[in-house]
Design a protein around this motif. Structure first.
Motif, PDB file in Angstrom:
ATOM      1  N   TYR A   1      -8.311  -4.273   4.328  1.00 10.28           N
ATOM      2  CA  TYR A   1      -9.310  -3.373   3.739  1.00 10.28           C
ATOM      3  C   TYR A   1     -10.445  -4.187   3.128  1.00 10.28           C
ATOM      4  O   TYR A   1     -10.347  -5.409   2.960  1.00 10.28           O
TER       5      TYR A   1
ATOM      6  N   VAL B   1       0.865  -1.187   0.000  1.00  9.89           N
ATOM      7  CA  VAL B   1       0.000   0.000   0.000  1.00  9.89           C
ATOM      8  C   VAL B   1       0.896   1.229   0.000  1.00  9.89           C
ATOM      9  O   VAL B   1       1.648   1.471   0.954  1.00  9.89           O
TER      10      VAL B   1
ATOM     11  N   GLU C   1      -2.712   6.111   1.748  1.00  8.25           N
ATOM     12  CA  GLU C   1      -4.152   6.031   1.945  1.00  8.25           C
ATOM     13  C   GLU C   1      -4.772   7.383   1.619  1.00  8.25           C
ATOM     14  O   GLU C   1      -4.197   8.434   1.924  1.00  8.25           O
TER      15      GLU C   1
ATOM     16  N   PRO D   1      -7.038   2.338   0.452  1.00  9.55           N
ATOM     17  CA  PRO D   1      -5.651   2.071   0.068  1.00  9.55           C
ATOM     18  C   PRO D   1      -5.364   2.448  -1.385  1.00  9.55           C
ATOM     19  O   PRO D   1      -6.265   2.473  -2.229  1.00  9.55           O
TER      20      PRO D   1
END
Length: 579
Positions: free
Chosen positions: A171, A103, A106, A111
């Motif tokens: 997520y 990732v 954010e 993400p």
């Protein structure tokens, strides 16, 4: 009185002293001619160098700086999440190494994944999406171990793989937004309402008495049509009727009987023709013994038997003829029967078409029928709209939630957005995880360089690393290169290893532009003379101030020396200057 020996020794010593004094005086006394000769310039002599045998390597030397290669600015392709609301960074990118599937940052709590690929993210990948970007996403999912097909279609199997990727990172994959769910529910209810309206109008039409007699007539016509077709099919499958089968059986029996009679008559005639005829003869014995005529005697009368054979043959022919007539009558009767049945089918079909047309015409003129037709169109339109919306409804990948980079792992070199800031333009700059050396060379030297040449870089500590010349040319070919000095050309070198190297270190780069495969004869470049005929020669010294011109062919030149071939050998002295 002195002894003679001592006298002689004294005389010798005196002579020696006088001689030494004379020599010393003579060394200090020179004539004017000797003094002029001593002070004159020495006689000119030739300057020579030895012919050597060694390997020759030609290099281009420049200075540069170690940096991480291929800097690439990153911008998000669109919204992160399901709505294009205010995009705000909730976790900024971090400097350092980043690998595939990580990732990067954010945005609004959602993400942004880094995946490897050359096709940039440019749209929302929704259910049913097709294209190179979808296939690229599928390859990344398979490399990361999430499985899925490689079809180029964002189908349910690919959606499951995407869901696993999001779940592993903590997520949830992007689901339809509340607005999307509301739109889907509205379309679904529209289909239900249209179907209910159609059912109501259809019931009213079915119960209507204005077309009921015509419907009954149509049903009867359909039943007649079915019965006529069935009778025709049965007749076509059956060759003979029971009556015809009986007639043919009787005719076959008559034929067989006539054949039997003919065979019996022919057999009897044949026996009569071969039977011997007995003739009595006189004998002296008391018991008469019959004697027979010889085979040469005339046969018995068989005219009656021949007549019977002829009659039997006539009877057989008549039986065959009678059977043929029976078969022909059966065929004609079948054709007549089939034609009548076909006519019945045609008549039933005409009646059916007439009944259908009458009912159709009546329904067209019926207001209820018109309402049913309109309701059917409404149902079709509502279903089409729902199906069109459903094709892209479900789990999706928003355009801002994936960043495709040409190479991974990579390094985040520069962060352009901090947590809490709006995400509008560039968010970070990434580089490759390997080092490169950017430098520049003179334009004339750049003509000797080609991508792929072997090179080396030397640190200030004296340690040397192998490298490769990666690119030569303008800044487009050398990513990250600063503007070179006027008249210079930028180059890019890639070290063979990154071990013990540090970004920002100044290095000396050497690019090998040519080398001999084995030791060769070399002479100084200054020793080679090009004659008026265009041929290269060197002057070889055989004795003091004695030389001879030797024709040579030149090869690779490096470091003030040049490769030569000809009537030379290692150790020869060649003239590089002098008289």
């Amino acid at each position: 009185m002195r002894s003679p020996r001592r006298l002689i020794a004294g005389i010798i010593a005196g002579v020696v002293v006088i001689a030494a004094a004379g020599w010393a005086l003579s060394t200090r006394l020179r004539s004017p001619a000797d003094e002029a000769a001593r002070r004159a310039a020495p006689r000119p002599s030739l300057v020579t160098a030895a012919v050597e045998r060694r390997e020759l390597v030609s290099t281009v030397v420049t200075s540069g700086t170690l940096e991480y290669g291929s800097p690439l600015p990153i911008t998000l392709a669109g919204a992160v999440g399901g709505a294009a609301e205010l995009q705000r960074a909730t976790r900024a990118p971090r400097k350092g190494r980043i690998k595939e599937g990580a990732v990067l940052m954010e945005v609004n709590g959602r993400p942004v994944f880094a995946l490897r690929g050359s096709v940039p993210m440019h749209r929302t990948i929704a259910p049913g999406s097709k294209g190179a970007d979808v296939r690229q996403l599928q390859r990344a999912l398979r490399r990361l171990g999430f499985g899925g097909p490689l079809t180029g279609v964002f189908d349910q199997a690919t959606i499951a793989a995407v869901t696993r990727m999001y779940t592993k990172k903590g997520y949830e994959a992007q689901q339809p937004s509340p607005a999307d769910r509301q739109a889907y529910d509205t379309l679904r209810k529209a289909v239900q309402t249209a179907q209910e309206t159609l059912a109501t109008e259809q019931q009213a039409l079915d119960q209507g008495r204005d077309v009921l007699p015509l419907k009954v007539k149509l049903d009867n016509a359909e039943a007649d049509m079915t019965a006529a077709k069935r009778a025709l099919k049965q007749a076509e499958e059956r060759r003979l009727t029971p009556e015809d089968e009986a007639k043919l059986a009787a005719a076959d029996t008559a034929v067989r009987a006539a054949e039997e009679r003919l065979a019996a008559a022919e057999q009897e005639l044949a026996a009569a023709r071969t039977r011997p005829t007995p003739t009595p003869t006189p004998s002296l014995t008391p018991t008469p013994t019959p004697t027979f005529v010889s085979a040469s005697q005339p046969p018995a009368d068989t005219s009656l038997l021949r007549m019977r054979v002829e009659n039997a043959r006539a009877d057989l022919a008549a039986a065959h003829e009678a059977r043929g007539l029976a078969v022909e009558e059966a065929r004609q009767a079948r054709e007549k029967r089939l034609e009548e049945l076909r006519k019945t089918v045609r008549t039933a079909k005409e009646s059916l078409v007439t009944a259908q047309q009458a009912l159709r015409q009546a329904r067209k003129l019926s207001p209820t029928r018109l309402k049913v037709a309109g309701a059917r169109k409404d149902v079709a339109a509502a279903k089409e709209m729902l199906a069109e919306y459903a094709r892209t409804y479900g789990t999706s990948v928003p355009p801002g939630e994936v960043v495709f980079l040409p190479k991974l792992p990579a390094r985040v070199q520069k962060v352009s957005v901090q947590a809490g800031q709006r995400v509008e333009d560039e968010v970070a700059t990434v580089t490759s995880s390997s080092f490169m050396v950017t430098a520049s060379v003179e334009a004339a030297e750049s003509e000797l360089l080609r991508a792929g040449m072997e090179a080396s870089i030397e640190l200030g500590t004296g340690r040397t690393y192998r490298a490769t010349l990666t690119a030569v040319g303008d800044r487009a070919k050398v990513p990250g290169a600063e503007d070179p000095p006027e008249g210079a050309v930028p180059i890019l070198l890639t070290p063979a290893t990154s071990k013990a190297l540090k970004a920002g270190t100044a290095v000396t780069a050497r690019v090998t532009v040519g080398a001999t495969e084995e030791p060769v004869l070399v002479v100084p470049v200054a020793a080679v003379i090009t004659s008026a005929d265009g041929k290269a020669r060197v002057r070889v010294e055989h004795a003091r101030d004695e030389t001879e011109d030797v024709e040579v062919r030149t090869g690779l030149a490096a470091d003030g020396n040049v490769e030569v071939t000809g009537a030379l050998k290692e150790g020869d002295r060649v003239v590089v200057g002098g008289g």
